[in-house]
Design a protein around this motif. Structure first.
Motif, PDB file in Angstrom:
ATOM      1  N   SER A  43       0.913  -1.235  -0.008  1.00  0.00           N
ATOM      2  CA  SER A  43       0.047   0.051  -0.046  1.00  0.00           C
ATOM      3  C   SER A  43       0.886   1.435  -0.067  1.00  0.00           C
ATOM      4  N   PRO A  44       0.843   2.180  -0.804  1.00  0.00           N
ATOM      5  CA  PRO A  44       1.435   3.287  -1.072  1.00  0.00           C
ATOM      6  C   PRO A  44       1.258   4.463   0.063  1.00  0.00           C
ATOM      7  N   ARG A  45      -0.129   4.060   0.629  1.00  0.00           N
ATOM      8  CA  ARG A  45      -0.295   5.120   1.708  1.00  0.00           C
ATOM      9  C   ARG A  45       0.043   4.592   3.410  1.00  0.00           C
ATOM     10  N   MET A  46       0.615   3.679   3.307  1.00  0.00           N
ATOM     11  CA  MET A  46       0.991   3.054   4.801  1.00  0.00           C
ATOM     12  C   MET A  46       2.472   2.974   4.897  1.00  0.00           C
ATOM     13  N   PRO A  47       3.144   3.626   5.840  1.00  0.00           N
ATOM     14  CA  PRO A  47       4.613   3.189   6.293  1.00  0.00           C
ATOM     15  C   PRO A  47       4.855   1.836   6.565  1.00  0.00           C
ATOM     16  N   VAL A  48       6.187   1.499   6.176  1.00  0.00           N
ATOM     17  CA  VAL A  48       6.489   0.075   6.316  1.00  0.00           C
ATOM     18  C   VAL A  48       6.144  -0.664   7.632  1.00  0.00           C
ATOM     19  N   GLY A  49       6.256   0.031   8.712  1.00  0.00           N
ATOM     20  CA  GLY A  49       6.074  -0.486  10.066  1.00  0.00           C
ATOM     21  C   GLY A  49       4.858  -1.107  10.259  1.00  0.00           C
ATOM     22  N   GLU A  50       3.439   0.004   9.444  1.00  0.00           N
ATOM     23  CA  GLU A  50       2.293  -0.348   9.593  1.00  0.00           C
ATOM     24  C   GLU A  50       1.930  -1.673   8.524  1.00  0.00           C
ATOM     25  N   ILE A  51       2.637  -1.756   7.535  1.00  0.00           N
ATOM     26  CA  ILE A  51       2.407  -2.694   6.306  1.00  0.00           C
ATOM     27  C   ILE A  51       2.628  -3.992   7.064  1.00  0.00           C
ATOM     28  N   ILE A  52       4.045  -4.129   7.639  1.00  0.00           N
ATOM     29  CA  ILE A  52       4.530  -5.479   8.405  1.00  0.00           C
ATOM     30  C   ILE A  52       3.541  -5.774   9.477  1.00  0.00           C
ATOM     31  N   GLY A  53       3.203  -4.720  10.268  1.00  0.00           N
ATOM     32  CA  GLY A  53       2.684  -5.159  11.582  1.00  0.00           C
ATOM     33  C   GLY A  53       1.088  -5.066  11.509  1.00  0.00           C
ATOM     34  N   GLU A  54       0.300  -4.835  10.470  1.00  0.00           N
ATOM     35  CA  GLU A  54      -0.908  -4.652  10.339  1.00  0.00           C
ATOM     36  C   GLU A  54      -1.692  -6.081  10.601  1.00  0.00           C
ATOM     37  N   ALA A  55      -1.274  -7.243   9.931  1.00  0.00           N
ATOM     38  CA  ALA A  55      -1.809  -8.463  10.054  1.00  0.00           C
ATOM     39  C   ALA A  55      -1.409  -9.005  11.639  1.00  0.00           C
ATOM     40  N   VAL A  56      -0.279  -8.673  11.947  1.00  0.00           N
ATOM     41  CA  VAL A  56       0.144  -9.102  13.453  1.00  0.00           C
ATOM     42  C   VAL A  56      -0.947  -8.428  14.596  1.00  0.00           C
ATOM     43  N   ARG A  57      -1.298  -7.267  14.361  1.00  0.00           N
ATOM     44  CA  ARG A  57      -2.431  -6.539  15.162  1.00  0.00           C
ATOM     45  C   ARG A  57      -3.757  -7.353  15.101  1.00  0.00           C
ATOM     46  N   GLU A  58      -4.016  -7.484  13.652  1.00  0.00           N
ATOM     47  CA  GLU A  58      -5.389  -7.989  13.479  1.00  0.00           C
ATOM     48  C   GLU A  58      -5.492  -9.822  14.152  1.00  0.00           C
ATOM     49  N   HIS A  59      -4.612 -10.066  14.224  1.00  0.00           N
ATOM     50  CA  HIS A  59      -4.570 -11.589  14.401  1.00  0.00           C
ATOM     51  C   HIS A  59      -4.090 -11.705  16.008  1.00  0.00           C
ATOM     52  N   ASN A  60      -3.667 -10.466  16.672  1.00  0.00           N
ATOM     53  CA  ASN A  60      -3.341 -10.322  18.137  1.00  0.00           C
ATOM     54  C   ASN A  60      -2.174 -11.511  18.396  1.00  0.00           C
ATOM     55  N   LEU A  61      -1.177 -11.435  17.471  1.00  0.00           N
ATOM     56  CA  LEU A  61      -0.037 -12.225  17.942  1.00  0.00           C
ATOM     57  C   LEU A  61       0.660 -11.947  18.862  1.00  0.00           C
ATOM     58  N   VAL A  62       1.046 -10.783  19.271  1.00  0.00           N
ATOM     59  CA  VAL A  62       1.903 -10.229  20.351  1.00  0.00           C
ATOM     60  C   VAL A  62       1.122  -9.203  21.157  1.00  0.00           C
ATOM     61  N   SER A  63       1.411  -9.018  22.190  1.00  0.00           N
ATOM     62  CA  SER A  63       0.881  -8.079  23.111  1.00  0.00           C
ATOM     63  C   SER A  63       1.224  -6.376  22.521  1.00  0.00           C
ATOM     64  N   ARG A  64       0.571  -5.498  23.168  1.00  0.00           N
ATOM     65  CA  ARG A  64       0.968  -4.180  22.636  1.00  0.00           C
ATOM     66  C   ARG A  64       2.327  -3.766  23.288  1.00  0.00           C
ATOM     67  N   ALA A  65       2.896  -4.360  24.322  1.00  0.00           N
ATOM     68  CA  ALA A  65       4.085  -3.997  24.881  1.00  0.00           C
ATOM     69  C   ALA A  65       5.219  -4.546  23.947  1.00  0.00           C
ATOM     70  N   GLU A  66       4.973  -5.936  23.578  1.00  0.00           N
ATOM     71  CA  GLU A  66       5.891  -6.490  22.538  1.00  0.00           C
ATOM     72  C   GLU A  66       6.082  -5.991  21.185  1.00  0.00           C
ATOM     73  N   TYR A  67       4.744  -5.460  20.771  1.00  0.00           N
ATOM     74  CA  TYR A  67       4.564  -5.245  19.360  1.00  0.00           C
ATOM     75  C   TYR A  67       6.003  -4.544  18.582  1.00  0.00           C
ATOM     76  N   ASP A  68       6.339  -3.447  19.180  1.00  0.00           N
ATOM     77  CA  ASP A  68       7.444  -2.581  18.535  1.00  0.00           C
ATOM     78  C   ASP A  68       8.743  -3.421  18.347  1.00  0.00           C
ATOM     79  N   ASP A  69       9.101  -3.985  19.700  1.00  0.00           N
ATOM     80  CA  ASP A  69      10.141  -4.992  19.281  1.00  0.00           C
ATOM     81  C   ASP A  69      10.261  -5.968  18.558  1.00  0.00           C
ATOM     82  N   TYR A  70       8.806  -6.641  18.609  1.00  0.00           N
ATOM     83  CA  TYR A  70       8.593  -7.863  17.405  1.00  0.00           C
ATOM     84  C   TYR A  70       8.711  -7.325  15.943  1.00  0.00           C
TER      85      TYR A  70
END
Length: 334
Positions: free
Chosen positions: A118-145
């Motif tokens: 997606s040209p409208r999303m930064p790379v961090g959001e592109i990689i992490g969008e599905a991670v958030r959607e499926h709740n793979l890691v907690s919010r505290a661990e998200y950035d490090d993951y």
């Protein structure tokens, strides 16, 4: 549709078992858009894929390689016929909730990294969008993951705030790999992931895929036109022609002893890096037939120099010529 295949039993050594898979697309015409025909994109493909290995899928453009991969991932709503067992479960029998849970285990890397981001999303959001959607890691661990995944794919943490257009083609493909890897999949369809890249960058991406496979025990279905790349990365190879798998076996068997006339023609086109070497090129006459109206009998008989009378009317059966080496040709149906 009535069942036209013999169901197979699940074998735990295989992560993926594809049995007589068919995927047809309707052709509509007339004033009220009646179905007047079918495009037989995938017409009876059978193979098994062992865990932690790579299967290369090769063939001409339009032979059904990508459709096979997308059907296996259930990116199409339904299949026409056949079985697709992933870890013993028929994926087309899963409920929406079960399919959602399975999505993290099956991923795809697309051919064109630019159009798939997606040209409208930064790379961090592109990689992490599905991670958030499926709740793979907690919010505290998200950035490090996300940082960890990017590092594994050769990207820097400061790249998270940049947009896809700010990267080179090779970096964009690394972003696509990171997006797929972030869900911790078991099986990845690589749909010509290096065809749009320079040769030097291709080598880097192939080496990255092999490294990730070794570290994470990934299983790949690697779709490609480049036979030298397939030879480098694959454990087994399948050759497709007009929706059918005409030859399948271990990489060494396929490349050292190609059996099907189409496979021989395909491999004869591999360039040799020696200007003095004489290439015994097998030139196929005519053009590839339409999958909407394939020839009767063996689909390859209209272009085959070894065509026999039986090839024009009888569909050849799959024969195991040597252990693990299968071919679909009347030359071996004896």
């Amino acid at each position: 549709m009535a069942e036209t295949y013999t169901p197979v039993e699940y074998d735990p050594q295989y992560i993926l078992m594809v049995n007589a898979l068919k995927k047809y697309f309707p052709i509509k015409g007339g004033m009220v858009s009646h179905v007047v025909g079918q495009v037989k994109a995938v017409d009876g493909v059978t193979f098994n894929l062992k865990r932690g290995t790579t299967m290369g899928l090769v063939g001409e453009s339009g032979c059904g390689k990508t459709t096979t991969g997308r059907t296996i991932l259930r990116l199409y709503k339904d299949k026409t016929d056949g079985q697709v067992l992933f870890n013993g479960k028929e994926i087309f029998d899963l409920s929406p909730r079960e399919l959602r849970a399975l999505r993290t285990k099956m991923q795809i890397i697309f051919q064109d990294p630019f159009s798939s981001l997606s040209p409208r999303m930064p790379v961090g959001e592109i990689i992490g969008e599905a991670v958030r959607e499926h709740n793979l890691v907690s919010r505290a661990e998200y950035d490090d993951y996300i940082d960890q995944i990017m590092d594994e794919c050769g990207l820097q943490p400061f790249h998270k705030d940049r947009y896809p257009h700010e990267f080179s083609g090779g970096q964009r493909q690394r972003i696509c790999i990171a997006r797929a890897l972030a869900l911790n999949p078991e099986f990845v369809v690589c749909d010509e992931p290096v065809s749009a890249l320079d040769v030097s960058i291709q080598a880097q991406i192939i080496n990255l895929l092999k490294k990730l496979q070794a570290e994470r025990s990934l299983t790949y279905l690697f779709i490609s036109h480049d036979l030298s790349v397939v030879e480098h990365i694959s454990d087994t190879v399948g050759v497709m022609y007009l929706g059918n798998l005409v030859e399948y076996g271990h990489k060494k068997d396929i490349f050292k002893n190609p059996l099907h006339p189409y496979t021989k023609a395909l491999f004869s086109a591999i360039p040799i890096p020696d200007p003095k070497a004489k290439m015994n090129r097998i030139v196929l006459e005519g053009s590839i037939p339409s999958p909407a109206n394939p020839p009767s009998g063996c689909k390859f008989h209209t272009r085959c120099a070894q065509c026999m009378a039986c090839c024009k009317n009888e569909v050849p059966k799959q024969v195991e010529v040597e252990p693990g080496h299968f071919v679909v040709c009347h030359l071996y149906n004896k």
